[in-house]
Design a protein around this motif. Structure first.
Motif, PDB file in Angstrom:
ATOM      1  N   GLY A  48     -22.925  51.078  36.582  1.00 11.78           N
ATOM      2  CA  GLY A  48     -24.364  51.237  36.665  1.00 11.78           C
ATOM      3  C   GLY A  48     -25.069  50.024  36.097  1.00 11.78           C
ATOM      4  N   PRO A  49     -26.388  49.972  36.221  1.00 12.55           N
ATOM      5  CA  PRO A  49     -27.137  48.811  35.728  1.00 12.55           C
ATOM      6  C   PRO A  49     -26.915  48.589  34.240  1.00 12.55           C
ATOM      7  CG  PRO A  49     -28.524  50.222  37.099  1.00 12.55           C
ATOM      8  CD  PRO A  49     -27.254  50.973  36.857  1.00 12.55           C
ATOM      9  N   LEU A 195     -23.543  55.828  36.954  1.00 10.93           N
ATOM     10  CA  LEU A 195     -24.708  56.241  36.174  1.00 10.93           C
ATOM     11  C   LEU A 195     -25.967  55.649  36.791  1.00 10.93           C
ATOM     12  CD1 LEU A 195     -22.464  57.041  34.222  1.00 10.93           C
ATOM     13  CD2 LEU A 195     -23.848  56.154  32.346  1.00 10.93           C
ATOM     14  N   ARG A 196     -26.990  56.471  36.873  1.00  9.67           N
ATOM     15  CA  ARG A 196     -28.262  56.031  37.438  1.00  9.67           C
ATOM     16  C   ARG A 196     -29.131  55.387  36.367  1.00  9.67           C
ATOM     17  NH1 ARG A 196     -27.645  61.302  39.496  1.00  9.67           N
ATOM     18  NH2 ARG A 196     -27.233  61.390  41.750  1.00  9.67           N
ATOM     19  N   ALA A 197     -30.076  54.571  36.825  1.00  7.67           N
ATOM     20  CA  ALA A 197     -31.071  54.033  35.906  1.00  7.67           C
ATOM     21  C   ALA A 197     -31.847  55.181  35.278  1.00  7.67           C
ATOM     22  CB  ALA A 197     -32.012  53.092  36.650  1.00  7.67           C
ATOM     23  N   SER A 230     -33.676  50.521  32.262  1.00  4.92           N
ATOM     24  CA  SER A 230     -32.735  49.907  31.327  1.00  4.92           C
ATOM     25  C   SER A 230     -33.342  49.841  29.929  1.00  4.92           C
ATOM     26  CB  SER A 230     -32.368  48.493  31.790  1.00  4.92           C
ATOM     27  OG  SER A 230     -31.671  47.793  30.770  1.00  4.92           O
ATOM     28  N   VAL A 231     -32.658  50.456  28.963  1.00  2.00           N
ATOM     29  CA  VAL A 231     -33.118  50.407  27.578  1.00  2.00           C
ATOM     30  C   VAL A 231     -33.047  48.981  27.050  1.00  2.00           C
ATOM     31  CG1 VAL A 231     -32.740  51.271  25.235  1.00  2.00           C
ATOM     32  CG2 VAL A 231     -32.366  52.780  27.207  1.00  2.00           C
TER      33      VAL A 231
END
Length: 348
Positions: A48-49, A195-197, A230-231
């Protein structure tokens, strides 16, 4: 254990010390259900991203497995999540990096104290001795690779060898920002977990929790709105200058393949050699632009195969060049000219 720092130098806990997971309930339950079935796949590719919690999920799973070694135990069958209390002895040992059942492969510093650009084959070969010990007698052994994207070719092949003949009670959790680019033979031996954003609200909550910020801070809301789930990106963008730099980069990317040397000079001047925030913002903007182009071209891949190949090759060159620039603290302006030169050639 030293905390990780975001590119904006906000100290945040390392994923091994992070006990909250935001926005990935479905993925968490997939891991939990697989484990308590008693037939869990030995290797998972968690993709994921960047900055959305993949490594946090991997450490969360490692803690649970090492704290609950019997999948059929009532405590596992009743569990509603992979949560383990921070006070648990296993959790404390993992947070301190001292649990004998967990091996982590990640980039390390060389003899001169400079961070390596890849995970080396010698480090990866540690998995052989790690899993070669008496795992069955001592319980589960877990290996987290953070990230598999950073394995050099020899290291990837070394990992592949042990994935081909995994010992009993072994679990591999491979974190990847670009799972489609992972060696195909490694992919084929892993269960894929995408995993998605994160949603904007999840980004805000995760960033506030990780960096001890106020969730109601308007600056955090603005950064989260621009972070695309994105954290890590939100924390990078908390500085207003970083957000402006990304906007300037996006405007220049929109003009490709045309490139104005004066704009390149101006952009390069806004990337001081010691400013890690600016470099991260610039590379993040480039990465997002390339990802969007690749995704757009996938819909008509047969007609755009040459274009896809060129962009993929440029993406890899940019990643290597940016990593070298950061690792060796090189001047930023040559990187700016190189990146836009490569992208201009690829988009003509």
């Amino acid at each position: 254990m030293s905390p990780r720092k975001t590119e904006s130098d906000v100290a945040i806990p390392h994923p091994r010390e992070t006990f909250q997971l935001f926005g990935h309930r479905e993925a968490e339950m997939a891991l939990l259900e697989a484990y308590r079935s008693g037939r869990i796949p030995h290797a998972w590719l968690i993709g994921g991203p960047q900055g959305i919690g993949k490594a946090t999920l991997a450490y969360r799973m490692a803690r649970f497995v090492l704290a609950h070694g019997q999948p059929r135990a009532p405590s596992v069958q009743r569990a509603e999540s992979l949560a383990v209390e921070p006070s648990d002895p296993v959790a404390r040992q993992i947070a301190a990096g001292s649990h004998g059942g967990l091996l982590t492969l990640e980039r390390t510093a060389n003899d001169r104290g400079v961070m390596r650009t890849v995970i080396t084959v010698d480090e990866t070969r540690e998995t052989i001795s790690f899993f070669g010990s008496t795992a069955a007698a001592e319980g589960w052994r877990v290996c987290i690779v953070d990230t598999v994207d950073e394995l050099n070719p020899n290291a990837a092949n070394a990992l592949l060898k042990i994935l081909e003949e995994p010992p009993q009670q072994s679990l591999f959790l491979l974190v990847s920002h670009a799972p489609a680019r992972v060696l195909a033979t490694i992919q084929s031996r892993c269960r894929k977990l995408r995993l998605r954003a994160l949603s904007t609200d999840d980004v805000i909550q995760a960033a506030a929790s990780a960096a001890d910020l106020e969730a109601g801070d308007p600056a955090l809301r603005e950064a989260a709105d621009s972070a695309e789930g994105s954290v890590a990106r939100a924390l990078t963008l908390l500085g207003g200058d970083a957000l402006k730099l990304q906007q300037r980069t996006a405007a220049m990317l929109a003009k490709l393949p045309q490139v104005d040397p004066r704009e390149l000079h101006t952009l390069g001047d806004s990337l001081p050699i010691s400013d890690r925030v600016a470099l991260a913002a610039f590379i993040d903007g480039i990465d997002r632009w390339i990802a969007e182009r690749l995704h757009a071209d996938e819909a008509s891949a047969n007609q755009n195969l040459p274009r896809l190949a060129r962009l993929a090759e440029v993406w890899e060159k940019i990643v290597r060049a940016a990593r070298d620039t950061e690792t060796y603290n090189l001047e930023r302006k040559p990187l700016v000219f190189s990146v836009f030169g490569w992208l201009a050639d690829a988009t003509r």
